[in-house]
Structures are given as C-alpha cells and as structure tokens.
Write an enzyme that holds these catalytic residues in place. Structure first.
Site, PDB file in Angstrom:
ATOM      1  N   SER A 107      48.296 -23.323  87.596  1.00  0.00           N
ATOM      2  CA  SER A 107      47.462 -24.500  87.342  1.00  0.00           C
ATOM      3  C   SER A 107      48.148 -25.480  86.641  1.00  0.00           C
ATOM      4  CB  SER A 107      46.370 -23.811  86.427  1.00  0.00           C
ATOM      5  OG  SER A 107      45.082 -24.910  86.431  1.00  0.00           O
ATOM      6  N   ASP A 237      39.109 -22.132  95.652  1.00  0.00           N
ATOM      7  CA  ASP A 237      39.400 -22.486  94.501  1.00  0.00           C
ATOM      8  C   ASP A 237      38.585 -23.763  93.827  1.00  0.00           C
ATOM      9  OD1 ASP A 237      40.627 -23.728  91.919  1.00  0.00           O
ATOM     10  OD2 ASP A 237      42.643 -23.037  92.463  1.00  0.00           O
ATOM     11  N   HIS A 266      40.263 -19.769  91.638  1.00  0.00           N
ATOM     12  CA  HIS A 266      41.190 -20.358  90.671  1.00  0.00           C
ATOM     13  C   HIS A 266      42.136 -19.287  89.828  1.00  0.00           C
ATOM     14  CE1 HIS A 266      43.378 -23.671  88.845  1.00  0.00           C
ATOM     15  NE2 HIS A 266      43.061 -23.255  87.679  1.00  0.00           N
TER      16      HIS A 266
END
Length: 286
Positions: A107, A237, A266
């Site tokens: 991320s 996600d 995610h």
C-alpha cells in the site's frame, strides 16, 4: 567506528540525517539474502509479521522499520511526505550496509519503495515487490483520470480529525479486510491489531500521510525500475482499486510479473497470507 555504524542506535533504532529515530526489526540469519518490508497506513512493521516469520524460517534476513511518525519511531512535525519516507528507507539500508536487497512494499509502503528507486536508484536493490500498492497514483487528476476523486481523501482527513480512533475501527471492520462483504469470515483479532497499530502512530503524521499516499505521482519513479518486479493485488480491493494501481503499474514497469488474487481485499497480507508467503518465496528464488 565508521559513520554508518555510528548512526545505528541501541535497541534497534536508527537515527536519520534529520534526527528522526526509526525503530526496526532485523530477523533471520544475518548472512541470509536480504528482504526489506515497508508497511501501509496507518500501520507499522508489525503488519508484516506473517511474511517476516515465514521468510526468516526459510533462511532470509528480513528487515522492517516503522515509518517516521508510526509505531515505535519518533513523531516529527515535518517531513511526513514520500520523499522523506524514501530517504528514511535509504537510511536503514545504508546504515545496515545492505546489498542485493529485495524491496517489498504494501500500500503506502509500495509508494515508499517506488520513490526510493526513483531517488536512490537500484545499486543496492536486487528485486522489488509491490503488494496492494498505491503507484502510479491514487488521486484523480486531469492527466490521470483513472484515480479517485479528491473528495475521497478529504473525507478521510475529516474523519481523522473528527475521531480517528473510530475511523480506524471502521476501516478495519469494513473495506480493508473485506469484512463488509457478504459471507466474510470476520476476525476481531485483525480488527483490533489494525486499530492498535493505528493508534500508536502520531495524529499529525497519519493526517499528513493521507496526502503522501494519495497525491504523490509515482509515474516517473516507475519508469526507473530496472530490476525484476512482482506486483500482487486483489481484484476486490476497496481501498486501492486495482485498475488505477496494479494494472497501471504493470504497464509502466518493464517485464513486471502481475499476480491478481480473485476476490482478495486490500489487506491480503493477512487474509491471503499463505498464498502471498509462497508467491514471495517463489519470486525470491527465481
């Protein structure tokens, strides 16, 4: 004592050139191939425990630091931006004198390792892995229409100021792990872990980080990738939508390997940890 080693502090801390103390973990055999891990927002290096334990048991030296303002690192008022995050990673790599490193970023951490390569090159880098990562860019702009509207991130900022504790609970219990999907196997432990890590981070630091992970343009950085690169993303996600991130990044990194996890959220480092661990191991062994 040389300059590099003198910057290393007791109790697994490194001091950056601008005086920020970074906490780090250094697991596994010291003579093993090196893998570094850069974490997501608003988490810390604890979020990589499953991958680090697995790879350390496989003979790898695994290193992860808490980003400035997060976890056990200090909370500077300034410098909460992607350039400083990348330079902090460089401070870890240089202070520990790491070479032939595989950089793994999740991320926001994916942005961190991307900007590292953009700013510091790949002299010390062997491979890179982008996991649920934010590059090329999250924010929708005139020349990047596939991103998310600014209102999404303004909403995050407002929720952070209103009640960030509740915000972290809402993210963890909802879209981050896909627990808002029908039939989801909800884990209170994962929700609690996310919340605890978030609340360890500084309020100002996590607030500023929203702009860092959303509005930073990584397109020029991706163009500098010249090492084998793995991209892993879930096609469900809800935090970093796959079309504007993994698919777009794979088009910009020459010979990148893209692996899409069907139905994965995610936070697949936890929900799909066994598959990710094996995919990372296979990538490292190539």
């Amino acid at each position: 004592m040389n300059t590099q080693s003198s910057r290393a502090q007791a109790a697994s801390y490194i001091t950056t050139p601008d005086g920020v103390q970074l906490y780090y973990k250094d697991w596994g055999p010291k003579d093993g191939p090196v893998v570094t891990f850069s974490h997501g927002w608003p988490l810390n290096s604890d979020s990589w425990e499953s991958q680090m334990l697995f790879l350390a048991d496989q003979g790898y030296r695994v290193i992860a630091h808490d980003r400035r303002g997060h976890g056990r690192s200090s909370q500077p008022w300034e410098g909460n931006d992607m350039d400083h995050y990348a330079d902090d990673l460089a401070a870890v790599i240089n202070t520990l004198d790491l070479n032939d490193v595989t950089l793994v970023g999740f991320s926001t951490g994916g942005g961190e390792i991307t900007r590292y390569i953009g700013r510091h090159g790949t002299d010390r880098v062997k491979k890179a892995a982008l996991i649920s990562a934010v590059p090329p860019m999250m924010l929708q702009t005139e020349d990047y229409p596939g991103g998310l509207p600014i209102e999404v991130f303004d909403g995050l900022r407002k929720a952070s100021l209103d009640n960030r504790s509740q915000l972290y609970r809402d993210i963890a219990s909802g879209p981050f792990f896909g627990f808002n999907r029908d039939g989801a196997n909800v884990s209170q432990g994962l929700i609690d872990s996310f919340w605890v890590q978030g609340m360890q981070a500084g309020h100002k630091n996590t607030y500023d980080c929203i702009a860092a992970f959303s509005a930073t343009d990584f397109r020029a950085d991706l163009a500098k990738f010249d090492v084998p690169t793995l991209i892993v993303h879930g096609d469900d996600d809800q935090i970093v939508p796959i079309d504007a991130s993994a698919h777009a990044a794979a088009e910009r990194v020459q010979n990148a390997e893209l692996i899409v996890y069907p139905g994965a959220p995610h936070g697949l480092t936890d929900t799909h940890k066994d598959r990710l661990n094996q995919d990372l191991l296979d990538f490292l062994a190539k």
